[in-house]
Design a protein around this motif. Structure first.
Motif, PDB file in Angstrom:
ATOM      1  N   THR A  47      49.212  -8.873 -19.223  1.00 38.48           N
ATOM      2  CA  THR A  47      48.574  -8.853 -20.449  1.00 38.48           C
ATOM      3  C   THR A  47      47.017  -9.101 -20.344  1.00 38.48           C
ATOM      4  O   THR A  47      46.148  -8.521 -21.083  1.00 38.48           O
ATOM      5  N   GLN A  48      46.540 -10.292 -19.630  1.00 43.78           N
ATOM      6  CA  GLN A  48      45.292 -10.534 -19.322  1.00 43.78           C
ATOM      7  C   GLN A  48      44.585  -9.618 -18.513  1.00 43.78           C
ATOM      8  O   GLN A  48      43.379  -9.283 -18.805  1.00 43.78           O
TER       9      GLN A  48
ATOM     10  N   ALA B 177      43.691  -6.577 -20.884  1.00 39.52           N
ATOM     11  CA  ALA B 177      42.353  -6.930 -21.778  1.00 39.52           C
ATOM     12  C   ALA B 177      41.189  -7.098 -21.050  1.00 39.52           C
ATOM     13  O   ALA B 177      40.037  -6.424 -21.614  1.00 39.52           O
TER      14      ALA B 177
ATOM     15  N   ASP C 141      40.141  -3.454 -20.642  1.00 39.32           N
ATOM     16  CA  ASP C 141      39.883  -2.798 -21.823  1.00 39.32           C
ATOM     17  C   ASP C 141      38.375  -2.963 -21.997  1.00 39.32           C
ATOM     18  O   ASP C 141      37.580  -2.492 -22.471  1.00 39.32           O
ATOM     19  N   THR C 142      37.848  -4.368 -21.612  1.00 33.86           N
ATOM     20  CA  THR C 142      36.629  -4.963 -22.023  1.00 33.86           C
ATOM     21  C   THR C 142      35.854  -4.220 -21.010  1.00 33.86           C
ATOM     22  O   THR C 142      34.461  -3.928 -21.306  1.00 33.86           O
TER      23      THR C 142
END
Length: 97
Positions: free
Chosen positions: A56-57, A60, A63-64
């Protein structure tokens, strides 16, 4: 004439293949238990799923990074458009328009 011979041969071959099959009882239903039972048995020892926080990290962070890359690409496109506009203005001034 050859087309008639070929179609007759194809028809005979299709009928011969159809005659090779056998069907003892076409009304017999397929048993779903044959397929589903091994799958149910395989899932009996599975515990509740666990959330993978590292994945999950990582998602993220990706995505950033993708948003940052998209922003940089948009800025580069805007800069290129400004360069084209400046070149068009310079060409118009050079021709006296």
């Amino acid at each position: 004439m050859k087309k008639i011979v070929y179609s007759a041969f194809a028809s005979a071959a299709a009928l011969a293949l159809a005659a090779c099959g056998s069907s003892d009882d076409a009304s017999e239903d397929a048993l779903a238990d044959d397929v589903e039972m091994p799958a149910d048995e395989a899932m009996t020892s599975v515990e509740e799923p666990v959330v993978d926080t590292a994945a999950t990290q990582d998602a993220a962070a990706e995505d950033t990074a993708a948003a940052s890359n998209a922003e940089a690409a948009g800025q580069a496109a805007a800069d290129a458009a400004a360069d084209v506009e400046a070149a068009a203005a310079a060409a118009a001034a050079a021709t006296g328009e």
